[in-house]
Design a protein around this motif. Structure first.
Motif, PDB file in Angstrom:
ATOM      1  N   LEU A 174       0.833  -1.209   0.000  1.00 52.68           N
ATOM      2  CA  LEU A 174       0.000   0.000   0.000  1.00 52.68           C
ATOM      3  C   LEU A 174       0.865   1.255   0.000  1.00 52.68           C
ATOM      4  CD1 LEU A 174      -2.778  -1.012   2.572  1.00 52.68           C
ATOM      5  CD2 LEU A 174      -3.058  -0.738   0.097  1.00 52.68           C
ATOM      6  N   ARG A 175       1.930   1.233   0.782  1.00 51.63           N
ATOM      7  CA  ARG A 175       2.818   2.399   0.854  1.00 51.63           C
ATOM      8  C   ARG A 175       3.466   2.666  -0.502  1.00 51.63           C
ATOM      9  NH1 ARG A 175       5.413   1.007   5.100  1.00 51.63           N
ATOM     10  NH2 ARG A 175       7.179   0.001   4.070  1.00 51.63           N
ATOM     11  N   THR A 176       3.899   1.609  -1.168  1.00 45.39           N
ATOM     12  CA  THR A 176       4.535   1.775  -2.479  1.00 45.39           C
ATOM     13  C   THR A 176       3.544   2.294  -3.508  1.00 45.39           C
ATOM     14  OG1 THR A 176       6.115  -0.003  -2.035  1.00 45.39           O
ATOM     15  CG2 THR A 176       5.739   0.579  -4.343  1.00 45.39           C
ATOM     16  N   LEU A 177       2.347   1.720  -3.533  1.00 43.25           N
ATOM     17  CA  LEU A 177       1.342   2.155  -4.508  1.00 43.25           C
ATOM     18  C   LEU A 177       0.959   3.610  -4.281  1.00 43.25           C
ATOM     19  CD1 LEU A 177      -0.458   1.203  -6.856  1.00 43.25           C
ATOM     20  CD2 LEU A 177      -2.213   0.639  -5.157  1.00 43.25           C
ATOM     21  N   ALA A 178       0.780   3.997  -3.022  1.00 45.91           N
ATOM     22  CA  ALA A 178       0.418   5.374  -2.717  1.00 45.91           C
ATOM     23  C   ALA A 178       1.550   6.337  -3.066  1.00 45.91           C
ATOM     24  CB  ALA A 178       0.043   5.503  -1.248  1.00 45.91           C
ATOM     25  N   ALA A 179       2.776   5.887  -2.904  1.00 44.69           N
ATOM     26  CA  ALA A 179       3.915   6.746  -3.244  1.00 44.69           C
ATOM     27  C   ALA A 179       3.931   7.070  -4.726  1.00 44.69           C
ATOM     28  CB  ALA A 179       5.216   6.068  -2.831  1.00 44.69           C
ATOM     29  N   ILE A 180       3.476   6.127  -5.539  1.00 44.35           N
ATOM     30  CA  ILE A 180       3.442   6.343  -6.983  1.00 44.35           C
ATOM     31  C   ILE A 180       2.194   7.114  -7.391  1.00 44.35           C
ATOM     32  CG2 ILE A 180       3.407   5.214  -9.240  1.00 44.35           C
ATOM     33  CD1 ILE A 180       4.787   2.821  -7.906  1.00 44.35           C
ATOM     34  N   ALA A 181       1.053   6.734  -6.813  1.00 43.35           N
ATOM     35  CA  ALA A 181      -0.217   7.358  -7.191  1.00 43.35           C
ATOM     36  C   ALA A 181      -0.401   8.724  -6.553  1.00 43.35           C
ATOM     37  CB  ALA A 181      -1.378   6.446  -6.797  1.00 43.35           C
ATOM     38  N   GLY A 182       0.226   8.932  -5.380  1.00 46.40           N
ATOM     39  CA  GLY A 182       0.082  10.185  -4.658  1.00 46.40           C
ATOM     40  C   GLY A 182      -0.912  10.051  -3.510  1.00 46.40           C
ATOM     41  N   GLY A 183      -0.691  10.822  -2.452  1.00 49.21           N
ATOM     42  CA  GLY A 183      -1.602  10.811  -1.324  1.00 49.21           C
ATOM     43  C   GLY A 183      -1.124   9.940  -0.181  1.00 49.21           C
ATOM     44  N   ARG A 184      -1.709  10.189   0.980  1.00 45.24           N
ATOM     45  CA  ARG A 184      -1.296   9.491   2.198  1.00 45.24           C
ATOM     46  C   ARG A 184      -2.306   8.433   2.644  1.00 45.24           C
ATOM     47  NH1 ARG A 184       0.737  12.261   7.875  1.00 45.24           N
ATOM     48  NH2 ARG A 184       0.695  10.346   9.138  1.00 45.24           N
ATOM     49  N   TYR A 185      -3.555   8.580   2.215  1.00 48.40           N
ATOM     50  CA  TYR A 185      -4.606   7.707   2.721  1.00 48.40           C
ATOM     51  C   TYR A 185      -5.186   6.823   1.626  1.00 48.40           C
ATOM     52  CZ  TYR A 185      -4.347  10.955   6.615  1.00 48.40           C
ATOM     53  OH  TYR A 185      -3.888  11.722   7.650  1.00 48.40           O
ATOM     54  N   ALA A 186      -5.705   5.679   2.067  1.00 48.46           N
ATOM     55  CA  ALA A 186      -6.360   4.744   1.150  1.00 48.46           C
ATOM     56  C   ALA A 186      -7.683   4.305   1.761  1.00 48.46           C
ATOM     57  CB  ALA A 186      -5.473   3.528   0.892  1.00 48.46           C
ATOM     58  N   LEU A 187      -8.746   4.426   0.980  1.00 56.39           N
ATOM     59  CA  LEU A 187     -10.051   3.907   1.386  1.00 56.39           C
ATOM     60  C   LEU A 187     -10.174   2.517   0.771  1.00 56.39           C
ATOM     61  CD1 LEU A 187     -12.740   4.542   2.844  1.00 56.39           C
ATOM     62  CD2 LEU A 187     -13.649   5.236   0.616  1.00 56.39           C
ATOM     63  N   ILE A 188     -10.394   1.522   1.642  1.00 61.12           N
ATOM     64  CA  ILE A 188     -10.336   0.134   1.183  1.00 61.12           C
ATOM     65  C   ILE A 188     -11.638  -0.597   1.483  1.00 61.12           C
ATOM     66  CG2 ILE A 188      -9.106  -2.062   1.376  1.00 61.12           C
ATOM     67  CD1 ILE A 188      -6.649  -0.487   2.284  1.00 61.12           C
ATOM     68  N   PRO A 189     -12.413  -0.941   0.438  1.00 62.38           N
ATOM     69  CA  PRO A 189     -13.547  -1.848   0.634  1.00 62.38           C
ATOM     70  C   PRO A 189     -12.986  -3.253   0.835  1.00 62.38           C
ATOM     71  CG  PRO A 189     -13.746  -0.554  -1.412  1.00 62.38           C
ATOM     72  CD  PRO A 189     -12.330  -0.470  -0.950  1.00 62.38           C
ATOM     73  N   ALA A 190     -13.059  -3.756   2.077  1.00 63.02           N
ATOM     74  CA  ALA A 190     -12.380  -5.002   2.405  1.00 63.02           C
ATOM     75  C   ALA A 190     -13.200  -6.243   2.078  1.00 63.02           C
ATOM     76  CB  ALA A 190     -12.001  -5.016   3.888  1.00 63.02           C
ATOM     77  N   ALA A 191     -14.528  -6.127   2.106  1.00 64.20           N
ATOM     78  CA  ALA A 191     -15.376  -7.287   1.809  1.00 64.20           C
ATOM     79  C   ALA A 191     -16.796  -6.829   1.560  1.00 64.20           C
ATOM     80  CB  ALA A 191     -15.349  -8.288   2.960  1.00 64.20           C
ATOM     81  N   LEU A 192     -17.476  -7.543   0.661  1.00 62.23           N
ATOM     82  CA  LEU A 192     -18.885  -7.295   0.372  1.00 62.23           C
ATOM     83  C   LEU A 192     -19.629  -8.612   0.521  1.00 62.23           C
ATOM     84  CD1 LEU A 192     -21.292  -5.634  -0.623  1.00 62.23           C
ATOM     85  CD2 LEU A 192     -20.505  -6.041  -2.976  1.00 62.23           C
ATOM     86  N   ILE A 193     -20.520  -8.669   1.510  1.00 58.97           N
ATOM     87  CA  ILE A 193     -21.250  -9.890   1.814  1.00 58.97           C
ATOM     88  C   ILE A 193     -22.748  -9.635   1.673  1.00 58.97           C
ATOM     89  CG2 ILE A 193     -21.646 -11.729   3.484  1.00 58.97           C
ATOM     90  CD1 ILE A 193     -18.726 -11.443   2.606  1.00 58.97           C
ATOM     91  N   PHE A 194     -23.434 -10.517   0.934  1.00 60.36           N
ATOM     92  CA  PHE A 194     -24.882 -10.424   0.789  1.00 60.36           C
ATOM     93  C   PHE A 194     -25.542 -11.531   1.604  1.00 60.36           C
ATOM     94  CE2 PHE A 194     -23.236  -8.665  -3.230  1.00 60.36           C
ATOM     95  CZ  PHE A 194     -23.895  -7.441  -3.258  1.00 60.36           C
ATOM     96  N   SER A 195     -26.525 -11.160   2.413  1.00 64.05           N
ATOM     97  CA  SER A 195     -27.276 -12.138   3.190  1.00 64.05           C
ATOM     98  C   SER A 195     -28.768 -11.906   2.992  1.00 64.05           C
ATOM     99  CB  SER A 195     -26.925 -12.035   4.681  1.00 64.05           C
ATOM    100  OG  SER A 195     -27.196 -10.731   5.168  1.00 64.05           O
TER     101      SER A 195
END
Length: 208
Positions: free
Chosen positions: A126-147
């Motif tokens: 994540l740190r490497t990707l953000a360093a290339i893309a720019g910015g300090r924060y990442a919003l991460i959808p970790a899981a989508l569950i349907f019940s």
């Protein structure tokens, strides 16, 4: 990031039974900043929904979910400069020797409520990707569950929506490698995408 932690702490204090209310997306502390929106990597549905046809093509389902999440987040929180999943994929492809494809990252592990420190190798990815893309924060959808929506399993209809979408989302400070905010956004619908749409909208209350 203090504002993000405060918002998270306020909701973690709720010890009442039942699911916690969805925490609003903490955009006030992110206004004017660039934030990466990672692609979803985990999607699943209860067998009783019989959504094998709708969600059977995993790649197509994840791509559709990314589109719904990205479109709504960008439209409903325009004060943040969002770097959407497709752009992150392009960034990773341009630097294959240093950046990991975001679709191959183990972001789903962040759905566990007890994860505060992001473990390696995800942290460094994540740190490497953000360093290339720019910015300090990442919003991460970790899981989508349907019940199945409560009340449907016993044969009742009562015009209840068929399913409930539960979208686990975290905000990560990629420099510190820590989760500063998390929530589970919920929404109901008769198909995956209407339920997901309502779930995402629940993170930005006050808007139609």
């Amino acid at each position: 990031m203090i504002a993000l932690a405060a918002a998270c702490a306020g909701h973690s204090a709720d010890q009442t039974a039942g699911p916690k209310p969805t925490a609003p997306l903490p955009t006030a502390g992110l206004a004017g900043q660039q934030v990466s929106l990672l692609p979803l990597t985990l999607i699943a549905a209860e067998d009783s929904l019989q959504w094998d046809v709708r969600l059977g093509d995993r790649h197509a389902a994840l791509t559709k979910a990314d589109s719904v999440i990205g479109t709504l987040i960008k439209a409903r929180a325009p004060e943040v400069t969002w770097v959407l999943p497709e752009e992150l994929r392009r960034v990773a492809r341009r630097a294959p020797s240093v950046a990991t494809d975001p679709e191959q990252m183990s972001t789903a592990l962040l759905r566990a409520e007890n994860v505060v420190a992001v473990p390696d190798p995800l942290r460094s990815q994540l740190r490497t990707l953000a360093a290339i893309a720019g910015g300090r924060y990442a919003l991460i959808p970790a899981a989508l569950i349907f019940s199945r929506t409560v009340g449907q399993a016993d044969g009742r209809t009562d015009h209840l929506p068929t399913a409930t979408a539960e979208l686990s989302v975290v905000m990560v400070d990629v420099r510190l490698g820590r989760v500063g905010w998390r929530t589970v956004a919920r929404g109901e619908g008769d198909d995956p995408w209407s339920a997901l749409t309502r779930a995402v909208k629940s993170m930005t209350p006050g808007l139609p």
